[in-house]
Write a protein that holds these residues in place. Structure first.
Motif, PDB file in Angstrom:
ATOM      1  N   ASP A 204       0.826  -1.211   0.000  1.00 30.65           N
ATOM      2  CA  ASP A 204       0.000   0.000   0.000  1.00 30.65           C
ATOM      3  C   ASP A 204       0.859   1.260   0.000  1.00 30.65           C
ATOM      4  O   ASP A 204       0.536   2.264  -0.647  1.00 30.65           O
ATOM      5  CB  ASP A 204      -0.940  -0.007   1.209  1.00 30.65           C
ATOM      6  CG  ASP A 204      -1.999  -1.101   1.095  1.00 30.65           C
ATOM      7  OD1 ASP A 204      -2.144  -1.653  -0.008  1.00 30.65           O
ATOM      8  OD2 ASP A 204      -2.661  -1.396   2.112  1.00 30.65           O
ATOM      9  N   LEU A 207       2.079   1.796  -3.457  1.00 30.93           N
ATOM     10  CA  LEU A 207       0.985   2.290  -4.299  1.00 30.93           C
ATOM     11  C   LEU A 207       0.707   3.768  -4.036  1.00 30.93           C
ATOM     12  O   LEU A 207       0.425   4.542  -4.954  1.00 30.93           O
ATOM     13  CB  LEU A 207      -0.280   1.454  -4.039  1.00 30.93           C
ATOM     14  CG  LEU A 207      -0.258   0.016  -4.551  1.00 30.93           C
ATOM     15  CD1 LEU A 207      -1.431  -0.779  -3.999  1.00 30.93           C
ATOM     16  CD2 LEU A 207      -0.275  -0.011  -6.077  1.00 30.93           C
ATOM     17  N   SER A 217      -4.250  -3.250  -0.868  1.00 32.70           N
ATOM     18  CA  SER A 217      -4.097  -4.691  -1.113  1.00 32.70           C
ATOM     19  C   SER A 217      -4.549  -5.489   0.111  1.00 32.70           C
ATOM     20  O   SER A 217      -4.512  -5.004   1.245  1.00 32.70           O
ATOM     21  CB  SER A 217      -2.641  -5.019  -1.439  1.00 32.70           C
ATOM     22  OG  SER A 217      -1.796  -4.630  -0.381  1.00 32.70           O
TER      23      SER A 217
END
Length: 560
Positions: A204, A207, A217
């Protein structure tokens, strides 16, 4: 709850009602295509349930030349107090809903039939009794509940002879291994989930840095179950080399899987299940030397479960005739036959198959049984070296003999216990025991075993013992072995000579060392100009020839 009887009607080749007693297990004998497998399938079909999980179909399972009839199975169970109170309470309620309640005992009848148009299974506990009209809906619900409880008390394993070892391992053993390991890992679920969450956090963060903060996720156990996380376990065997089970011989593979059946049964007992094993031809994959081991495992399985087997092998027919039935085909339908004696059962099987028991093991016109590969190879080598004398072959009947080895004296002993009482009447067989402690122990065990059965097993008639104290290598001149020890003492596990410098009993360390000693002794013999070194070998083959000739007269000549 125990299954003690099954009545079968209009199922596959079984048209007229046939009853089989399952109280203490059953062995089913008979020729091919006579309905043995259909009996196993009918037992399994009792547990098909309302969802028809064993796929009864009118096309394949209804007797082929019948019309306007339906398959019917009637199973008799024995109720056990305390263990089956959950079922029996419902059963009593159902009985009280009848217009005329029955007097109950510890036996429960379960009727199963299949609709003539769809093959849908229908269960009922009472055959012709009428229920009170106002209670019909309640009766139906409670009966379904009671049937499900009853069937749920059993696990029925059908093991066809055509199934591969991989299929048996995957379908039978692996699920219980996974369950057992899962129980060990249950307290690790929180740690696993925390680890997965930590991985998600890392993803994460990346991201977010990539400008995708709205995407997160998630990782989780498959179906939130550790058992689903575990894919498989590799099954290895050591003998002594450790390899996957699939790289072993078929007999060893089958024995290893058969050995797992008892563990599976005990695991199912912890789940309060009653296990039924339906095993087709357990002898299918086995080398003869494994027959005794297989018998022992099946006997143990019988103590813990209901075991029903089919067999084409006389060695696998139960000694108790009440536990054996035969199948024959009459007017294209199966007839089940009961036997009064073990002799009747085995005689029927032999007649049906049209072969002798010894044919199952490819025995020859004459046979020498030896302990192991080394014995067989040395005997064959010696016979090839001493071919003829005065225009005639030495030891004519011995040269015709098939020399069979059993990978050790324990294998030989087990095979003889399982088969000798049959094959001794059909083929001349002489057993050769080493003179060492293991050979002597096996010889004593077998003489005691056959003595109790009043089966002759006499020295120099039915068996030959090599020279006292020595294994096969002791047939070579002892001074050659003394010389071998002087050069290679590391080959020997134990070694000594007496006060007169005469060789005493010795042991070789490993199989490799045994082969090294054997090769050295054979090489030495090949260089000898005279045959003085072969005295002990000649004694052995003179003895086998006399024994085989006498057996030939008793077995073959008496039948001419």
């Amino acid at each position: 709850m125990k299954l003690i009887n099954l009545r079968i009607k209009n199922f596959r080749t079984i048209s007229t009602e046939q009853s089989i007693d399952l109280t203490n297990g059953l062995t089913i004998v008979g020729p091919n295509s006579s309905g043995k497998t259909n009996i196993l399938k009918s037992i399994q079909m009792i547990f098909t349930g309302y969802e028809n999980k064993f796929d009864y179909s009118i096309k394949h399972d209804l007797t082929f030349d019948t019309s306007k009839v339906q398959t019917s199975l009637v199973a008799t169970f024995v109720y056990e107090e305390i263990l089956d109170d959950d079922f029996f309470g419902l059963y009593q309620e159902l009985n009280q809903m009848l217009e005329q309640p029955k007097e109950l005992n510890n036996q429960i009848l379960l009727y199963l039939s299949f609709a003539t148009s769809t093959g849908t299974p229908t269960y009922r506990f009472f055959s012709n009794e009428k229920m009170k009209k106002e209670l019909q809906a309640q009766f139906s619900r409670k009966q379904i509940q009671a049937v499900n409880i009853l069937l749920g008390k059993f696990v029925c394993h059908y093991v066809p002879s055509s199934k591969s070892i991989d299929e048996l391992y995957t379908s039978l053993l692996l699920p219980f291994i996974k369950r057992s390991v899962t129980n060990v890992l249950l307290d690790k679920v929180e740690a696993i989930n925390n680890s997965l969450a930590e991985i998600s956090n890392h993803l994460d963060q990346q991201l977010k840095l990539a400008g995708l903060p709205h995407i997160t996720s998630h990782f989780s156990l498959p179906n939130n179950s550790i058992e689903h996380l575990i894919d498989k376990f590799e099954f290895h065997l050591s003998d002594p080399n450790k390899t996957e089970i699939y790289r072993k011989g078929m007999g060893i593979q089958a024995s290893a899987v058969l050995a797992s059946f008892l563990w599976i049964t005990k695991e199912e007992k912890t789940l309060k299940k009653n296990t039924i094993w339906l095993i087709e031809e357990p002898e299918s994959y086995l080398h003869p030397q494994l027959a005794d081991a297989c018998h022992k495992m099946l006997n143990q399985l019988t103590q813990e479960s209901l075991l029903v087997t089919t067999t084409h092998s006389l060695g696998f027919v139960n000694q108790d005739p009440t536990k054996v039935v035969g199948t024959t085909i009459e007017s294209e339908h199966t007839k089940i036959t009961k036997y009064n004696t073990y002799i009747e059962a085995t005689h029927s099987l032999r007649n049906a198959l049209g072969v002798k028991f010894s044919d199952y093991y490819n025995l020859g016109e004459f046979n020498l049984f030896v302990e192991g590969k080394s014995d067989r190879e040395i005997f064959k080598w010696f016979l090839s070296k001493f071919k003829e004398q005065d225009g005639k072959y030495l030891w004519e009947n011995t040269r015709k003999a098939e020399i069979l080895d059993f990978s050790g004296v324990s294998g030989l002993e087990g095979f003889l216990k399982a088969t000798y009482s049959f094959i001794r009447k059909e083929r001349p067989v002489v057993v050769v025991f080493d003179g060492d402690d293991a050979g002597e122990s096996a010889r004593r065990n077998l003489q005691g075993y056959f003595g109790q059965k009043q089966i002759p097993f006499d020295a120099n008639k039915h068996f030959i013992s090599l020279h006292s104290g020595f294994s096969l290598e002791g047939l070579f001149p002892h001074d050659w072995i003394i010389d071998a020890h002087a050069e290679h003492p590391d080959w020997f596990k134990s070694y000594s000579v007496d006060v007169a410098n005469q060789l005493q009993t010795f042991e070789i360390k490993t199989t490799t060392n045994k082969e090294q000693l054997r090769n050295r002794l054979i090489a030495k013999a090949e260089t000898e100009e005279s045959n003085d070194w072969a005295t002990k070998f000649i004694q052995v083959f003179e003895a086998t020839e006399i024994a085989l000739t006498a057996l030939k007269k008793n077995i073959y000549d008496s039948k001419i």
